[in-house]
Design an enzyme around this catalytic site. Structure first.
Site, PDB file in Angstrom:
ATOM      1  N   LYS A   1      -2.079  -1.529  -3.883  1.00 30.34           N
ATOM      2  CA  LYS A   1      -3.000  -0.397  -3.803  1.00 30.34           C
ATOM      3  C   LYS A   1      -2.238   0.909  -3.843  1.00 30.34           C
ATOM      4  O   LYS A   1      -1.283   1.046  -3.076  1.00 30.34           O
ATOM      5  CB  LYS A   1      -3.774  -0.525  -2.494  1.00 30.34           C
ATOM      6  CG  LYS A   1      -4.701   0.631  -2.205  1.00 30.34           C
ATOM      7  CD  LYS A   1      -5.334   0.441  -0.856  1.00 30.34           C
ATOM      8  CE  LYS A   1      -6.266   1.598  -0.584  1.00 30.34           C
ATOM      9  NZ  LYS A   1      -6.873   1.507   0.722  1.00 30.34           N
TER      10      LYS A   1
ATOM     11  N   LYS B   1       0.871  -1.177   0.000  1.00 24.82           N
ATOM     12  CA  LYS B   1       0.000   0.000   0.000  1.00 24.82           C
ATOM     13  C   LYS B   1       0.906   1.224   0.000  1.00 24.82           C
ATOM     14  O   LYS B   1       1.723   1.397   0.895  1.00 24.82           O
ATOM     15  CB  LYS B   1      -0.891  -0.013   1.234  1.00 24.82           C
ATOM     16  CG  LYS B   1      -1.847   1.175   1.270  1.00 24.82           C
ATOM     17  CD  LYS B   1      -2.779   1.078   2.447  1.00 24.82           C
ATOM     18  CE  LYS B   1      -3.746   2.244   2.463  1.00 24.82           C
ATOM     19  NZ  LYS B   1      -4.601   2.210   3.661  1.00 24.82           N
TER      20      LYS B   1
HETATM   21  C1  PBG Z   1      -7.162   3.462   5.524  1.00 23.42           C
HETATM   22  C2  PBG Z   1      -7.605   3.189   4.147  1.00 23.42           C
HETATM   23  C3  PBG Z   1      -7.453   4.083   3.092  1.00 23.42           C
HETATM   24  C4  PBG Z   1      -8.071   3.477   1.996  1.00 23.42           C
HETATM   25  C5  PBG Z   1      -8.547   2.224   2.389  1.00 23.42           C
HETATM   26  N1  PBG Z   1      -8.234   2.062   3.738  1.00 23.42           N
HETATM   27  C6  PBG Z   1      -6.916   5.454   3.038  1.00 23.42           C
HETATM   28  C7  PBG Z   1      -5.600   5.739   3.617  1.00 23.42           C
HETATM   29  O1  PBG Z   1      -4.758   4.878   3.833  1.00 23.42           O
HETATM   30  O2  PBG Z   1      -5.385   6.922   3.898  1.00 23.42           O
HETATM   31  C8  PBG Z   1      -8.158   4.138   0.661  1.00 23.42           C
HETATM   32  C9  PBG Z   1      -9.210   3.682  -0.258  1.00 23.42           C
HETATM   33  C10 PBG Z   1      -9.469   4.591  -1.387  1.00 23.42           C
HETATM   34  O3  PBG Z   1      -8.830   5.639  -1.585  1.00 23.42           O
HETATM   35  O4  PBG Z   1     -10.375   4.251  -2.153  1.00 23.42           O
HETATM   36  N2  PBG Z   1      -6.775   2.425   6.295  1.00 23.42           N
END
Ligand code: PBG
Length: 328
Positions: free
Chosen positions: A253, A200
């Site tokens: 992601k 991520k």
């Molecule tokens: C937070 C989380 C995020 C997303 C999913 N879980 C945002 C972040 O890490 O700030 C993002 C999903 C998206 O942008 O569609 N745990």
């Protein structure tokens, strides 16, 4: 030059001559069963999310209706996110593991009404943390790892006890997959899976999602835990660790800007690979389509096809309903 050109023996266009031939030789298939629909739930009425046109924040009842409509279209997997009110946010994010919290309640309701739908839950502290971070913030601003992992284990356990099929830790703390696996197993939830957000990235594409949850970090950024967008070899290290710790699925992601990482995972991973087409990717398509210069259904189909072609088995996407409709 005489026609036809008899020296031209290889004519790739022959395999594109008709719909039937094209269908026969198509390499990449997308089915509704590959899709996971992210859903937002809150204590309030169904309402549109400003930063994500076409996406709602659902009441628990409204969410049940949407899960039913998704199942009717063949989308039988959802992942739940809570938009929590400010009064529930604390520095240690303890609401995250409240067994009677909104997520456990919603999981129970969805599993009761739609037992065949795969219910995934997000494991991370950002919706419940007054600092807007995925982990606990120490006085000096550090995001503390091991104390956070302890809370994440409680959160994952609360979700499993409520009946979640798969928990999805999205926090990027070190060692959380192994710790969650042990916690679940010690409590006899050996059948509950873990979909790890393995690579991520510290991405600006999450902006609209943070608007949906009101979870923008109050200070600093997420670069000490989410990955540097410049790195892909490091993603393989995360992959090795998460698989060794017991991940059942590994995720990349965002998806679109990181298709090379999806491909590297597809080649290196023995467990299924997921990719998350995130809120910013969604918004870019919506905004561009609103300009009238791009055809939204075609763009949706092409972006999802690209993610599958790169090697994703599973795609998390806010376009899941629309894509399933296109495919039927
Ligand atoms: C937070 C989380 C995020 C997303 C999913 N879980 C945002 C972040 O890490 O700030 C993002 C999903 C998206 O942008 O569609 N745990």
């Amino acid at each position: 030059m005489a026609y036809p050109n008899l020296a031209l023996t290889a004519r790739p266009r022959r395999n594109r001559r008709s719909p039937a031939i094209r269908d026969m030789v198509r390499e990449t298939e997308l089915r509704p069963a590959h899709l996971v629909l992210p859903l937002f739930v809150h204590r309030g009425p169904d309402e549109p999310i400003d930063s994500m046109p076409g996406v709602n924040r659902w009441s628990p009842d409204g969410l049940l209706g949407e899960v039913g409509r998704a199942a009717d279209r063949g989308v039988r997997a959802v992942v739940l996110f809570e938009a929590a009110p400010d009064e529930l946010k604390t520095p240690t994010g303890d609401e995250a593991w409240n067994p009677d919290g909104l997520i456990p309640q919603t999981v129970r309701a969805v599993k009761a009404a739609h037992p065949n739908t795969v219910v995934m839950t997000d494991v991370a502290l950002d919706p419940y943390n007054s600092d807007g971070h995925d982990g606990i913030v120490a006085a000096d601003g550090t995001i503390v790892n091991d104390e956070t992992v302890d809370v994440l284990c409680r959160q994952a356990l609360a979700h499993a006890e409520a009946g979640a099929d798969i928990v999805a830790p999205s926090d990027m703390m070190d060692g959380r997959v192994g710790a969650i696996r042990q916690t679940l197993d010690r409590h006899r939830h050996t059948g509950v899976g873990i979909c790890a957000y393995t690579a991520k990235y510290a991405s600006a594409f999450f902006g609209p999602f943070r608007g949906a949850l009101d979870s923008t970090p109050r200070s600093g950024d997420k670069k000490t835990y989410q990955m540097d967008p410049a790195n892909s070899r490091e993603a393989l290290r995360e992959l090795e660790l998460d698989v060794a710790e017991g991940a059942d699925m590994v995720m990349v992601k965002p998806a679109g800007p990181y298709l090379d990482v999806v491909r590297r995972f597809a080649e290196a991973s023995a467990v299924p690979v997921a990719a998350y087409q995130v809120s910013g990717e969604y918004l870019m398509v919506k905004a561009a389509a609103a300009s009238g210069w791009l055809d939204e259904p075609s763009i949706v189909a092409e972006t999802l096809c690209g993610i599958r072609r790169a090697g994703a088995d599973v795609i998390f996407t806010y376009f899941a309903m629309q894509a399933a409709e296109l495919l039927s």
